[in-house]
Motif scaffolding. Structure first.
Motif, PDB file in Angstrom:
ATOM      1  N   ARG A  56     -28.589  -7.647 -81.411  1.00 23.78           N
ATOM      2  CA  ARG A  56     -28.539  -7.348 -82.845  1.00 23.78           C
ATOM      3  C   ARG A  56     -29.981  -7.324 -83.360  1.00 23.78           C
ATOM      4  O   ARG A  56     -30.859  -7.996 -82.794  1.00 23.78           O
ATOM      5  CB  ARG A  56     -27.760  -8.443 -83.588  1.00 23.78           C
ATOM      6  N   HIS A  57     -30.197  -6.572 -84.430  1.00 21.38           N
ATOM      7  CA  HIS A  57     -31.513  -6.639 -85.090  1.00 21.38           C
ATOM      8  C   HIS A  57     -31.768  -8.086 -85.520  1.00 21.38           C
ATOM      9  O   HIS A  57     -30.847  -8.908 -85.584  1.00 21.38           O
ATOM     10  CB  HIS A  57     -31.543  -5.710 -86.304  1.00 21.38           C
ATOM     11  N   ARG A  90     -32.942 -10.421 -91.603  1.00 18.34           N
ATOM     12  CA  ARG A  90     -33.178  -9.321 -92.538  1.00 18.34           C
ATOM     13  C   ARG A  90     -32.910  -9.764 -93.967  1.00 18.34           C
ATOM     14  O   ARG A  90     -32.304 -10.810 -94.209  1.00 18.34           O
ATOM     15  CB  ARG A  90     -32.266  -8.146 -92.195  1.00 18.34           C
ATOM     16  N   ARG A 111     -33.711  -1.093 -89.602  1.00 16.73           N
ATOM     17  CA  ARG A 111     -33.953  -2.487 -89.185  1.00 16.73           C
ATOM     18  C   ARG A 111     -33.710  -2.676 -87.685  1.00 16.73           C
ATOM     19  O   ARG A 111     -34.378  -3.472 -87.037  1.00 16.73           O
ATOM     20  CB  ARG A 111     -33.116  -3.460 -90.017  1.00 16.73           C
ATOM     21  N   TRP A 131     -10.810   3.625 -88.253  1.00 16.94           N
ATOM     22  CA  TRP A 131     -11.002   2.194 -88.567  1.00 16.94           C
ATOM     23  C   TRP A 131     -10.826   1.951 -90.059  1.00 16.94           C
ATOM     24  O   TRP A 131     -11.344   2.702 -90.885  1.00 16.94           O
ATOM     25  CB  TRP A 131     -12.392   1.742 -88.124  1.00 16.94           C
ATOM     26  N   ASP A 189     -12.902  -6.728 -87.163  1.00 16.90           N
ATOM     27  CA  ASP A 189     -13.778  -6.275 -86.076  1.00 16.90           C
ATOM     28  C   ASP A 189     -13.567  -7.029 -84.773  1.00 16.90           C
ATOM     29  O   ASP A 189     -14.419  -6.953 -83.881  1.00 16.90           O
ATOM     30  CB  ASP A 189     -15.249  -6.399 -86.509  1.00 16.90           C
ATOM     31  N   HIS A 230     -25.940  -3.183 -84.270  1.00 13.32           N
ATOM     32  CA  HIS A 230     -25.479  -4.033 -85.383  1.00 13.32           C
ATOM     33  C   HIS A 230     -24.503  -5.109 -84.898  1.00 13.32           C
ATOM     34  O   HIS A 230     -23.870  -4.965 -83.857  1.00 13.32           O
ATOM     35  CB  HIS A 230     -24.743  -3.191 -86.423  1.00 13.32           C
ATOM     36  N   ASP A 231     -24.293  -6.105 -85.748  1.00 16.73           N
ATOM     37  CA  ASP A 231     -23.375  -7.198 -85.394  1.00 16.73           C
ATOM     38  C   ASP A 231     -21.957  -6.721 -85.099  1.00 16.73           C
ATOM     39  O   ASP A 231     -21.336  -7.114 -84.115  1.00 16.73           O
ATOM     40  CB  ASP A 231     -23.365  -8.287 -86.489  1.00 16.73           C
ATOM     41  N   THR A 232     -21.440  -5.820 -85.961  1.00 10.97           N
ATOM     42  CA  THR A 232     -20.040  -5.409 -85.794  1.00 10.97           C
ATOM     43  C   THR A 232     -19.841  -4.681 -84.461  1.00 10.97           C
ATOM     44  O   THR A 232     -18.803  -4.836 -83.815  1.00 10.97           O
ATOM     45  CB  THR A 232     -19.605  -4.508 -86.962  1.00 10.97           C
TER      46      THR A 232
END
Ligand SMILES: Cc1ncc(C[n+]2csc(CCOP(=O)(O)O)c2C)c(N)n1
Length: 465
Positions: free
Chosen positions: A72-73, A76, A173, A216, A297, A335-337
């Motif tokens: 993940r980035h 932030r 990011r 989704w 998710d 990304h996290d998701t």
């Protein structure tokens, strides 16, 4: 007691003329790490709690032959939409004309809100854009320290090839995190960064499958998650309103205070608003985040296994080709998701007990979202060889997380062929393109960037999302 050198420095005429952080501020930095796991993955990075004690280094007399990273980035600023909501709550507080009492009294002392420039929304925290020059929790430093740790763990995999290709989504990011990471690898490596489009039109050729999934629906299971009691939020608002008559905070304001706490720590190094919460309230907030992500998710939403299969399929293919492929380290930033979706397909955090809205299942609860994807999350797949056998296992945020049904190898790993059987059983019946209706937004139905980056130039324009 403050070290003598620091007292002398702060008292010196030079320091008086500079913008030096106040002593009280300095002393708070580093004191709030115990609450990071309760802040819904918005706080700075922390290693996976409840590590099983398995060393993450390759077991004795085994050699790592391939490593894959899905990261993940880093830390932030809030997103634009979260920023808007935070400002609404902040305006309520900043327009209050009386003296604050209780845990909000810090607002009486020249407090400056931590979002000082709207251009920082959505972006990494850096040494430059931090509110406090001593902030140790920037996304920039996290990525750089991670890169040095990566080199120490896996640097020998880079020795025989002069070129390394790294992959990042086209979110600014995410891209910036990859750049900081690459910068910290140092000048010995010739690194190319491929920027993979995260617009829906990228279809299946993406590290961010969620954006290519028109099927989704975030609120598909909101009937379950909406039932979670918000009385902890009402209590927070009631308590603060009682101490500060006329303040009129709502439950939504109380909810925003948790994000304020988390994001302020990443921008300033500490946050006084965190002292508003009791430990029970932090636990209730954290479980709400687990519950809602489990059903939007994670394992609670059957479609997510299809979404995550896009990346899982590719990682299995890379493992199978480890000998023929020159590159031995595959580093991807997203990304996290997307990482949650991927881990849901891999199946490491699904014990088959669906999370429920009526009580917190303290003992039957493996889906801790923030433990899986804190800011700067790092999910490693290790392939290693011991004698003539190869094995696979996962290291998530510095902890080895064994596949329970396949962990009889060294270091609780899974033997290579058993791993492929495991992966095939996880992937059986899944179809990202069909389940997500990908063809309604793109005609790209395969993930190819790991294989065609030498002939295709991936340089998508960066997005503030
Ligand atoms: C399957 C699926 N598709 C799309 C979304 C929308 N979404 C909401 S937040 C976010 C990324 C922010 O994370 P980070 O802070 O890591 O950048 C995304 C992509 C979703 N939640 N799930």
């Amino acid at each position: 007691m403050l070290p003598a050198i620091l007292s002398a420095l702060l008292a010196s005429p030079v320091a008086q003329g500079l913008v030096v952080p106040q002593l009280a501020e300095l002393q708070k930095i580093g004191t709030q790490e115990d609450i990071f796991p309760y802040l819904a993955g918005d706080a700075p990075y922390f290693s996976y709690p409840n590590d099983y004690g398995i060393p993450r280094e390759a077991p004795e007399s085994c050699q790592i032959t391939q490593v894959q990273l899905i990261a993940r980035h880093g830390e932030r600023y809030p997103s634009k939409s979260r920023g808007r909501k935070l400002f609404k709550t902040w305006y309520k507080l900043s327009n209050y004309t009386k003296t604050f009492n209780g845990s909000l009294s810090f607002l009486n002392d020249d407090y400056e809100f931590f979002i000082q420039d709207m251009d920082n929304l959505e972006q990494e925290t850096t040494l430059k854009n931090s509110v406090n020059p001593l902030n140790p929790y920037t996304g920039e430093m996290d990525a750089k320290v991670h890169a040095r740790d990566f080199l120490q763990q896996y640097g020998n995999l880079l020795e025989n090839s002069t070129n390394l290709t790294v992959f990042a989504t086209s979110s600014k990011r995410v891209h910036d995190t990859a750049e900081y990471f690459i910068e910290a690898l140092g000048p010995d490596y010739n690194v190319t960064l491929e920027v993979i489009d995260e617009e829906p039109s990228a279809g299946a050729n993406t590290i961010s499958a969620g954006y290519s999934c028109p099927a989704w629906n975030e609120s598909a299971f909101s009937n379950i998650t909406d039932a979670y009691s918000d009385s902890y939020l009402k209590n927070i608002a009631k308590r603060l309103n009682k101490q500060n008559p006329g303040l009129n905070l709502t439950s939504s304001d109380a909810f925003m205070l948790f994000s304020w706490c988390a994001y302020e720590i990443t921008a300033r190094g500490y946050s006084d608003i965190c002292d508003v919460f009791t430990q029970d309230e932090l636990i209730r907030y954290s479980y709400y985040d687990d519950l809602s992500n489990y059903y939007s998710d994670g394992p609670g939403y059957p479609l997510i296994k299809d979404v995550g299969s896009n990346l899982f399929n590719a990682t299995v293919k890379l493992l199978k080709q480890s000998e023929e492929l020159d590159q031995k380290a595959w580093l991807s930033f997203t990304h996290d998701t997307d990482i949650l979706n991927y881990l849901t397909t891999v199946g490491l955090f699904d014990d088959g007990n669906p999370l429920n809205a009526t009580y917190i299942p303290f003992r039957d609860h493996v889906f801790h979202k923030s433990w899986q994807v804190p800011m700067g999350a790092r999910v490693y797949t290790q392939k290693f060889q011991c004698s003539n056998e190869s094995y696979v296992r996962y290291v998530i945020n510095d902890a080895v997380i064994p596949i329970e049904s396949c962990s009889s190898g060294p270091g609780f790993s899974c033997s290579e062929n058993d791993f492929y059987d495991y992966a095939a059983s996880r992937l059986q019946g899944l179809n990202f393109v069909a389940a997500c209706n990908v063809t309604s937004v793109s005609n790209v139905t395969n993930l190819t960037y790991y294989w065609d980056y030498n002939t295709t130039n991936y340089n998508s324009p960066l997005l503030d999302q």
